[in-house]
Design a protein around this motif. Sequence first.
Motif, PDB file in Angstrom:
ATOM      1  N   UNK A 117       0.809  -1.215   0.000  1.00 14.77           N
ATOM      2  CA  UNK A 117       0.000   0.000   0.000  1.00 14.77           C
ATOM      3  C   UNK A 117       0.843   1.265   0.000  1.00 14.77           C
ATOM      4  N   UNK A 118       2.099   1.139   0.421  1.00 14.84           N
ATOM      5  CA  UNK A 118       2.997   2.295   0.363  1.00 14.84           C
ATOM      6  C   UNK A 118       3.138   2.810  -1.073  1.00 14.84           C
ATOM      7  N   UNK A 119       3.080   1.903  -2.042  1.00 13.38           N
ATOM      8  CA  UNK A 119       3.249   2.313  -3.441  1.00 13.38           C
ATOM      9  C   UNK A 119       2.010   2.993  -4.005  1.00 13.38           C
ATOM     10  N   UNK A 120       0.951   3.045  -3.204  1.00  9.65           N
ATOM     11  CA  UNK A 120      -0.238   3.831  -3.563  1.00  9.65           C
ATOM     12  C   UNK A 120      -0.263   5.160  -2.820  1.00  9.65           C
ATOM     13  N   UNK A 121       0.719   5.363  -1.938  1.00  2.00           N
ATOM     14  CA  UNK A 121       0.831   6.635  -1.232  1.00  2.00           C
ATOM     15  C   UNK A 121      -0.115   6.819  -0.072  1.00  2.00           C
ATOM     16  N   UNK A 122      -0.803   5.738   0.332  1.00  4.07           N
ATOM     17  CA  UNK A 122      -1.795   5.876   1.394  1.00  4.07           C
ATOM     18  C   UNK A 122      -1.476   5.007   2.598  1.00  4.07           C
ATOM     19  N   UNK A 123      -0.197   4.643   2.750  1.00  8.39           N
ATOM     20  CA  UNK A 123       0.293   3.971   3.948  1.00  8.39           C
ATOM     21  C   UNK A 123       1.494   4.749   4.464  1.00  8.39           C
ATOM     22  N   UNK A 124       1.684   4.704   5.775  1.00  9.81           N
ATOM     23  CA  UNK A 124       2.787   5.444   6.387  1.00  9.81           C
ATOM     24  C   UNK A 124       3.337   4.646   7.560  1.00  9.81           C
ATOM     25  N   UNK A 125       4.647   4.716   7.744  1.00 10.30           N
ATOM     26  CA  UNK A 125       5.326   4.124   8.899  1.00 10.30           C
ATOM     27  C   UNK A 125       5.849   5.283   9.748  1.00 10.30           C
ATOM     28  N   UNK A 126       5.540   5.258  11.042  1.00 13.67           N
ATOM     29  CA  UNK A 126       5.900   6.410  11.860  1.00 13.67           C
ATOM     30  C   UNK A 126       5.973   6.065  13.329  1.00 13.67           C
ATOM     31  N   UNK A 127       6.474   7.020  14.106  1.00 13.80           N
ATOM     32  CA  UNK A 127       6.589   6.873  15.549  1.00 13.80           C
ATOM     33  C   UNK A 127       6.327   8.219  16.200  1.00 13.80           C
ATOM     34  N   UNK A 128       6.555   8.286  17.513  1.00 13.54           N
ATOM     35  CA  UNK A 128       6.423   9.511  18.287  1.00 13.54           C
ATOM     36  C   UNK A 128       7.781   9.934  18.829  1.00 13.54           C
ATOM     37  N   UNK A 129       8.013  11.225  18.896  1.00 13.00           N
ATOM     38  CA  UNK A 129       9.215  11.803  19.488  1.00 13.00           C
ATOM     39  C   UNK A 129       8.769  12.792  20.552  1.00 13.00           C
ATOM     40  N   UNK A 130       9.404  12.728  21.715  1.00 11.42           N
ATOM     41  CA  UNK A 130       9.127  13.691  22.770  1.00 11.42           C
ATOM     42  C   UNK A 130       9.738  15.041  22.412  1.00 11.42           C
ATOM     43  N   UNK A 131       8.996  16.102  22.646  1.00  6.67           N
ATOM     44  CA  UNK A 131       9.479  17.459  22.386  1.00  6.67           C
ATOM     45  C   UNK A 131      10.077  18.075  23.651  1.00  6.67           C
ATOM     46  N   UNK A 132      11.141  18.851  23.507  1.00 11.92           N
ATOM     47  CA  UNK A 132      11.835  19.154  22.252  1.00 11.92           C
ATOM     48  C   UNK A 132      12.598  17.933  21.745  1.00 11.92           C
ATOM     49  N   UNK A 133      12.600  17.758  20.445  1.00 10.21           N
ATOM     50  CA  UNK A 133      13.194  16.556  19.856  1.00 10.21           C
ATOM     51  C   UNK A 133      14.707  16.558  20.029  1.00 10.21           C
ATOM     52  N   UNK A 134      15.222  15.456  20.548  1.00  7.08           N
ATOM     53  CA  UNK A 134      16.668  15.286  20.634  1.00  7.08           C
ATOM     54  C   UNK A 134      17.223  15.010  19.241  1.00  7.08           C
ATOM     55  N   UNK A 135      18.482  15.323  18.985  1.00  7.89           N
ATOM     56  CA  UNK A 135      19.073  14.996  17.679  1.00  7.89           C
ATOM     57  C   UNK A 135      19.051  13.495  17.434  1.00  7.89           C
TER      58      UNK A 135
END
Length: 233
Positions: A117-135
């Motif tokens: 489904x990524x090749x249709x542009x309607x899937x995403x892989x992601x996570x959360x980062x605590x702010x302020x974001x560390x490098x």
Amino acid sequence: MKQAPDGFVRLRDVDSSILEDVRYATPHNFTGDPVPGYDEPMCVLTRPLAEALHRAQQQLVPEGYSLKVYDCYRPQQADDRFVEWAQNDDHRMKDEFYPGLAKSELYSAGYIAENSGHSRGSSVDLTLVRLPAAPQRPYVPGEPLHPCTDPVGERFPDNGVDMGTGFDCFDDRAHTDDPRITGEARANRDVLRDAMTSVGLQGYSGEWWHFNLPDEPFPGEYFDFPVNSAAFR
């Protein structure tokens, strides 16, 4: 140069506050090399999915989080490369990404597929980062690898919150509801899931990081335009 079809956008043009760590444009992925089709480390999505992520980001930032995307639109040539890789004898990245499996099992176990489904542009892989974001420390090719199932602090030092495994971890512990994931990691998975479902996205039980747009604009199509800025000129 292939152009992106109408309906695709760069995520940065919709919400530039969302962090981007597009791993397949780098050697830090299960193949050990930048993946064909990823000319730039840039997130491209269908507009409805990008706008859904923008709405989720607006909810999360006041709570002290940012989204960080690992993979967005994926050219079909990248999936072709994954299938080819699954059949060769390159095991450079095994110790991090599939420490408990033989490479020959990855295709039959569903971790590698001919189409996504990524090749249709309607899937995403992601996570959360605590702010302020560390490098985010860059991966150095050839550095010692640590299993993606190791505790946080022992596996690769992602600047995201602890989700119990690293990204693209080919292991049952990456399943969204694996009972071994408890405490803070379980709570973090719940925060991510709740944010995504609140804007209409659906999770995938096999990967805590993967979400889909249910009413996608290009069902059944698999695109192969490259991930680069020239595709949007």
